[in-house]
Design a protein around this motif. Structure first.
Motif, mmCIF file in Angstrom:
data_model
loop_
_atom_site.group_PDB
_atom_site.id
_atom_site.type_symbol
_atom_site.label_atom_id
_atom_site.label_comp_id
_atom_site.label_asym_id
_atom_site.label_seq_id
_atom_site.Cartn_x
_atom_site.Cartn_y
_atom_site.Cartn_z
ATOM 1 N N THR A 45 16.695 9.450 18.517
ATOM 2 C CA THR A 45 18.267 9.780 18.228
ATOM 3 C C THR A 45 18.675 9.172 16.872
ATOM 4 O O THR A 45 19.353 10.064 16.406
ATOM 5 N N ASN A 46 18.274 8.150 16.271
ATOM 6 C CA ASN A 46 18.736 7.644 14.912
ATOM 7 C C ASN A 46 17.578 8.160 13.693
ATOM 8 O O ASN A 46 17.820 7.960 12.719
ATOM 9 N N ARG A 47 16.743 9.164 14.270
ATOM 10 C CA ARG A 47 15.855 9.640 13.273
ATOM 11 C C ARG A 47 16.593 10.796 12.339
ATOM 12 O O ARG A 47 17.289 11.695 13.115
ATOM 13 N N VAL A 48 16.389 10.825 10.956
ATOM 14 C CA VAL A 48 17.018 11.840 10.339
ATOM 15 C C VAL A 48 15.785 13.023 10.058
ATOM 16 O O VAL A 48 14.939 12.677 9.736
ATOM 17 N N HIS A 49 16.334 14.079 10.834
ATOM 18 C CA HIS A 49 15.560 15.390 10.517
ATOM 19 C C HIS A 49 15.763 15.971 9.219
ATOM 20 O O HIS A 49 16.705 15.837 8.542
ATOM 21 N N GLY A 50 14.615 16.403 8.828
ATOM 22 C CA GLY A 50 14.682 17.089 7.428
ATOM 23 C C GLY A 50 14.094 16.399 6.202
ATOM 24 O O GLY A 50 14.057 16.577 5.119
ATOM 25 N N LEU A 53 21.972 11.943 3.842
ATOM 26 C CA LEU A 53 23.572 11.689 3.272
ATOM 27 C C LEU A 53 24.190 12.769 4.237
ATOM 28 O O LEU A 53 25.336 12.249 4.729
ATOM 29 N N GLN A 54 23.614 13.894 4.635
ATOM 30 C CA GLN A 54 24.231 14.892 5.553
ATOM 31 C C GLN A 54 24.364 14.182 7.010
ATOM 32 O O GLN A 54 25.474 14.133 7.544
ATOM 33 N N ARG A 55 23.338 13.342 7.278
ATOM 34 C CA ARG A 55 23.603 12.662 8.575
ATOM 35 C C ARG A 55 24.585 11.550 8.568
ATOM 36 O O ARG A 55 25.541 11.219 9.578
ATOM 37 N N MET A 56 24.745 10.966 7.413
ATOM 38 C CA MET A 56 25.889 10.084 7.210
ATOM 39 C C MET A 56 27.206 10.629 7.564
ATOM 40 O O MET A 56 28.189 10.150 8.188
#
Length: 134
Positions: A45-50, A126-129
Motif C-alpha cells: 500500500t505504501n510502495r510508490v509505483h513508477g 512527489l506525485q504520491r506525496m
C-alpha cells in the motif's frame, strides 16, 4: 516560497562541494539519515509505483503541515529521497503542489546526475506525496 530549514542546510552542504564524487558521498550520508520504516509500513500500500527501485512512503498531516517518511532498497535513491523529504517536509498541501523537482535538484548541483529513470522515479514519489496531501 521560503525553503524549510532542512532544505537550506542541504543546499549549503551540497553547493559547497566541488565535484560529483564529494556530492555522491554526501548523498549516501543523507540516505543513511532516513528514519527506519517498520515492516508494517513497508507494505505494498505504501510502495510508490513508477520507481525502478522499491520506494515506500508514508505521510502524516500535523497542524496543516505534511511530514513524510520514506525508504528505498537502493542506496543512491535513499539519498535522493532524503533530499526530496528535506525539501517538502513541513509544507502545506498547497505548497507541496508548487514544488519544482528538477529545479530543486539543479540547485543542489545534482540535476545532471539524475538519469531519466531516476528522475521519473522521484517524480513518482512527489506525485504520491501530492496524492496523499490531496
Amino acid at each position: 516560497m521560503s525553503l524549510p530549514a532542512e532544505a537550506v542546510d542541504a543546499l549549503q552542504a551540497f553547493q559547497d562541494l566541488p565535484g560529483w564524487e564529494q556530492r555522491a558521498r554526501l548523498l549516501m550520508q543523507w540516505g543513511e539519515r532516513l528514519p527506519v520504516l517498520n515492516e508494517v509500513e513497508m507494505c505494498d500500500t505504501n510502495r510508490v509505483h513508477g520507481c525502478e527501485s522499491q520506494v515506500w512512503l508514508v505521510g502524516e498531516l500535523k497542524d496543516g503541515h505534511w511530514q513524510f517518511r520514506a525508504n528505498s532498497d537502493a542506496r543512491l535513491i535513499r539519498g535522493l529521497v532524503a533530499l526530496l523529504l528535506a525539501r517538502v517536509n513541513g509544507l502545506s498541501a498547497n505548497e507541496l503542489q508548487q514544488v519544482d523537482l528538477a529545479d530543486w535538484f539543479n540547485q543542489l548541483g545534482l540535476g545532471r546526475q539524475l538519469s531519466q529513470s531516476r528522475s521519473n522515479g522521484l517524480n513518482a514519489v512527489l506525485q504520491r506525496m501530492r496524492e496523499l496531501a490531496a
